[in-house]
Design an enzyme around this catalytic site. Structure first.
Site, mmCIF file in Angstrom:
data_model
loop_
_atom_site.group_PDB
_atom_site.id
_atom_site.type_symbol
_atom_site.label_atom_id
_atom_site.label_comp_id
_atom_site.label_asym_id
_atom_site.label_seq_id
_atom_site.Cartn_x
_atom_site.Cartn_y
_atom_site.Cartn_z
ATOM 1 N N CYS A 1 113.503 -106.701 3.578
ATOM 2 C CA CYS A 1 114.383 -105.656 3.052
ATOM 3 C C CYS A 1 115.659 -106.165 2.413
ATOM 4 O O CYS A 1 115.876 -105.956 1.223
ATOM 5 C CB CYS A 1 114.703 -104.661 4.160
ATOM 6 S SG CYS A 1 113.260 -103.727 4.635
HETATM 7 P P1 NAD Z 1 103.997 -103.748 3.793
HETATM 8 O O1 NAD Z 1 103.780 -104.632 2.618
HETATM 9 O O2 NAD Z 1 104.003 -104.312 5.184
HETATM 10 O O3 NAD Z 1 102.920 -102.578 3.772
HETATM 11 C C1 NAD Z 1 102.472 -101.905 2.626
HETATM 12 C C2 NAD Z 1 101.054 -101.408 2.883
HETATM 13 O O4 NAD Z 1 100.636 -100.625 1.773
HETATM 14 C C3 NAD Z 1 100.037 -102.526 3.047
HETATM 15 O O5 NAD Z 1 99.308 -102.340 4.241
HETATM 16 C C4 NAD Z 1 99.125 -102.373 1.812
HETATM 17 O O6 NAD Z 1 97.787 -102.746 2.062
HETATM 18 C C5 NAD Z 1 99.253 -100.889 1.525
HETATM 19 N N1 NAD Z 1 98.908 -100.522 0.154
HETATM 20 C C6 NAD Z 1 99.164 -101.206 -0.990
HETATM 21 N N2 NAD Z 1 98.644 -100.568 -2.048
HETATM 22 C C7 NAD Z 1 98.062 -99.447 -1.567
HETATM 23 C C8 NAD Z 1 97.324 -98.373 -2.179
HETATM 24 N N3 NAD Z 1 97.147 -98.342 -3.505
HETATM 25 N N4 NAD Z 1 96.857 -97.412 -1.370
HETATM 26 C C9 NAD Z 1 97.045 -97.450 -0.040
HETATM 27 N N5 NAD Z 1 97.720 -98.436 0.589
HETATM 28 C C10 NAD Z 1 98.217 -99.430 -0.164
HETATM 29 O O7 NAD Z 1 105.380 -103.017 3.507
HETATM 30 P P2 NAD Z 1 106.479 -102.510 4.584
HETATM 31 O O8 NAD Z 1 107.249 -103.656 5.120
HETATM 32 O O9 NAD Z 1 105.834 -101.547 5.527
HETATM 33 O O10 NAD Z 1 107.457 -101.708 3.598
HETATM 34 C C11 NAD Z 1 107.078 -100.493 2.996
HETATM 35 C C12 NAD Z 1 108.305 -99.871 2.362
HETATM 36 O O11 NAD Z 1 109.257 -99.514 3.367
HETATM 37 C C13 NAD Z 1 109.043 -100.777 1.390
HETATM 38 O O12 NAD Z 1 109.579 -100.005 0.354
HETATM 39 C C14 NAD Z 1 110.161 -101.347 2.235
HETATM 40 O O13 NAD Z 1 111.282 -101.736 1.459
HETATM 41 C C15 NAD Z 1 110.497 -100.166 3.119
HETATM 42 N N6 NAD Z 1 111.101 -100.524 4.407
HETATM 43 C C16 NAD Z 1 110.637 -101.599 5.121
HETATM 44 C C17 NAD Z 1 111.209 -101.899 6.355
HETATM 45 C C18 NAD Z 1 110.725 -103.080 7.156
HETATM 46 O O14 NAD Z 1 111.421 -103.452 8.101
HETATM 47 N N7 NAD Z 1 109.595 -103.680 6.837
HETATM 48 C C19 NAD Z 1 112.222 -101.079 6.869
HETATM 49 C C20 NAD Z 1 112.641 -99.978 6.146
HETATM 50 C C21 NAD Z 1 112.073 -99.708 4.909
#
Ligand code: NAD
Length: 451
Positions: free
Chosen positions: A279
């Site tokens: 992030c």
């Molecule tokens: P991540 O990369 O761990 O997960 C994303 C998921 O989306 C993956 O499992 C992927 O397979 C799936 N995906 C991709 N394309 C897809 C599609 N077309 N259809 C269905 N699924 C699909 O990401 P994350 O860390 O969970 O982050 C997600 C969002 O939340 C980001 O915008 C991030 O900035 C935000 N965020 C993350 C955190 C954190 O601590 N990781 C905290 C707050 C906000």
């Protein structure tokens, strides 16, 4: 409520499982079949304390897992978009958000009932109202507001304490294009009656998330800049300087909320080898790029990133105080994850630190309680050996570098005590008691030379 969550990463899966725990019917959707199979069998695809038991508790009851966005939209009242939004080197990469919006829009085309779409991914201000709205309207042939709701609900969870953060959040921000959307979000978060809630428009909700991350990143780089000066001046330990700062009333945790577990801001005012994770780096970079494009540059945040990029390289400099050359020196690297209690290695300072060490010819052996598999895959370098335990990692090390603040590493002073030839310990997180280590080096610390 019946909810579909698109994306089963750290945010999507944790949100899905926790919303089930709060009594909602949830369908988690991902396009990665292997991941979906794993989750269906009750196994979390990443390490997060407490996630797996909760997943198993709700699987097949309030929680289902699928690959089909269309069916999940038809079978729910609200869809949360929780897919990744990486920084592509120039700006935020919204391609996955767009693709998912396209599929949700197509599903809405032949869904007669009203539906609410909520962006939970971190996206730059204007994304939900702009491209997401346009794609949904184009693909569905419907009008946002009249035919479907559209909202933005940023997520503030921290990996390593994600379940706790989600179930006991410090705040809930609910952005919506209209009152009906915000009312739907109110129903989603009805099981959180005591949490402070902010109801606003989508752009403001998006900005709140970036502002929060940018403020934390600023705190860290600020502390690092102070630490670097402490090192240059000598005779000042940044840990003590920050301890003095932390005594200020404005940095103490909320005393009026007993049992409140969220780390206070003071945790971010600490010097170290730099922030990483999925992030802070990408969000700060995306905000800088967004400001640039809007004709409103953000030099403070640019400096925050510049300071951060330099921090991992200070580890090698501290080692060089003890070794004329690092060629062949056996260095144990403790910690690969960007923070403790997670296996996430995205933007971890461990990788640049290891690359510096390898480039200098050191023999690197690394250990992490959870992140070895991810680090191996990211490094793809046979020169790095991985140990199965802390003890094995430091066994014959001439130098030990602490990169991640795992609590297990607190054993280090005891493990090293009494060694006839103690290794140099470079504390990249200022996590250890320096008085208990024979040859200690830390970021933001240099003993004063006797005049
Ligand atoms: P991540 O990369 O761990 O997960 C994303 C998921 O989306 C993956 O499992 C992927 O397979 C799936 N995906 C991709 N394309 C897809 C599609 N077309 N259809 C269905 N699924 C699909 O990401 P994350 O860390 O969970 O982050 C997600 C969002 O939340 C980001 O915008 C991030 O900035 C935000 N965020 C993350 C955190 C954190 O601590 N990781 C905290 C707050 C906000």
């Amino acid at each position: 409520m019946r909810i579909s969550v698109i994306g089963t990463g750290y945010v999507g899966l944790v949100s899905g499982v926790c919303l089930s725990e709060k009594g909602h019917q949830v369908c988690c959707v991902d396009n990665d079949q292997a991941k979906v199979d794993k989750i269906r069998s009750g196994v979390a695809p990443f390490f997060e304390e407490g996630l797996e038991p909760l997943l198993r508790k709700h699987l097949g009851r309030g929680l289902t897992v699928a690959t089909d966005i269309r069916a999940s939209v038809h079978d729910s009242e609200m869809t949360l978009i929780a897919v990744g939004t990486p920084f592509d080197g120039r700006e935020i990469d919204l391609s996955t958000v767009r693709e998912v919006a396209r599929q949700i829009g197509a599903a809405l085309r032949d869904k007669p009932a009203y539906h609410t779409v909520v962006v939970k991914s971190t996206v730059v201000p204007g994304t939900t109202d702009g491209p997401v709205r346009a794609i949904l309207e184009r693909e569905s042939g419907k009008k946002a507001g009249a035919d479907f709701g559209l909202g933005m609900n940023p997520e503030f969870l921290t990996e390593g304490q994600a379940i706790e953060d989600f179930l006991e959040p410090d705040r809930i921000v609910m952005g919506g294009i209209d009152a009906r959307t915000v009312e739907a979000l109110d129903r989603l978060y009805a099981p959180f009656p005591d949490t402070p809630k902010l109801r606003t428009n989508c752009r403001t909700a998006e900005m709140i998330k970036y502002t929060s991350n940018a403020m934390l990143a600023t705190a860290i780089s600020f502390a690092n800049e102070v630490g670097n000066l402490c090192e240059a001046l000598g005779g000042i330990d940044v840990v003590e300087v920050m301890a003095g700062l932390h005594l200020a009333a404005y940095l103490r945790p909320y005393a009026e909320r007993p049992g409140y577990v969220q780390a206070p801001l003071s945790a971010f005012f600490g010097a170290g080898c730099g922030f990483g994770g999925s992030c802070l780096p990408k969000d700060v970079k995306a905000l800088i790029a967004h400001g640039e494009r809007a004709g409103s540059p953000m030099p403070v945040l640019a400096a925050v990133m510049e300071t951060n990029q330099g921090q991992p390289h200070r580890i090698e400099a501290l080692l060089r105080k003890h070794f004329a050359s690092l060629q062949g020196i056996r260095v144990a690297v403790l910690g690969l994850a960007f923070k403790p209690d997670t296996d996430d290695i995205r933007e971890t300072p461990a990788l640049p630190i290891i690359r510096d060490l390898l480039a200098a010819g050191a023999a690197v052996r690394a250990y992490d309680p959870a992140a070895v598999a991810n680090a191996k895959a990211a490094l793809r370098d046979d020169r790095v050996a991985f140990a199965a335990s802390l003890e094995a990692c430091i066994a014959d090390a001439q130098a030990v570098v602490l990169v991640t603040r795992w609590s297990e590493f607190q054993k280090l002073p005891d493990l090293l005590a009494g060694r006839p030839q103690p290794p140099v310990v470079v504390d990249g997180r200022r996590a250890l008691d320096k008085t208990r280590i024979a040859r200690y080096e830390g970021i933001g610390l240099r003993a004063q030379e006797t005049p």
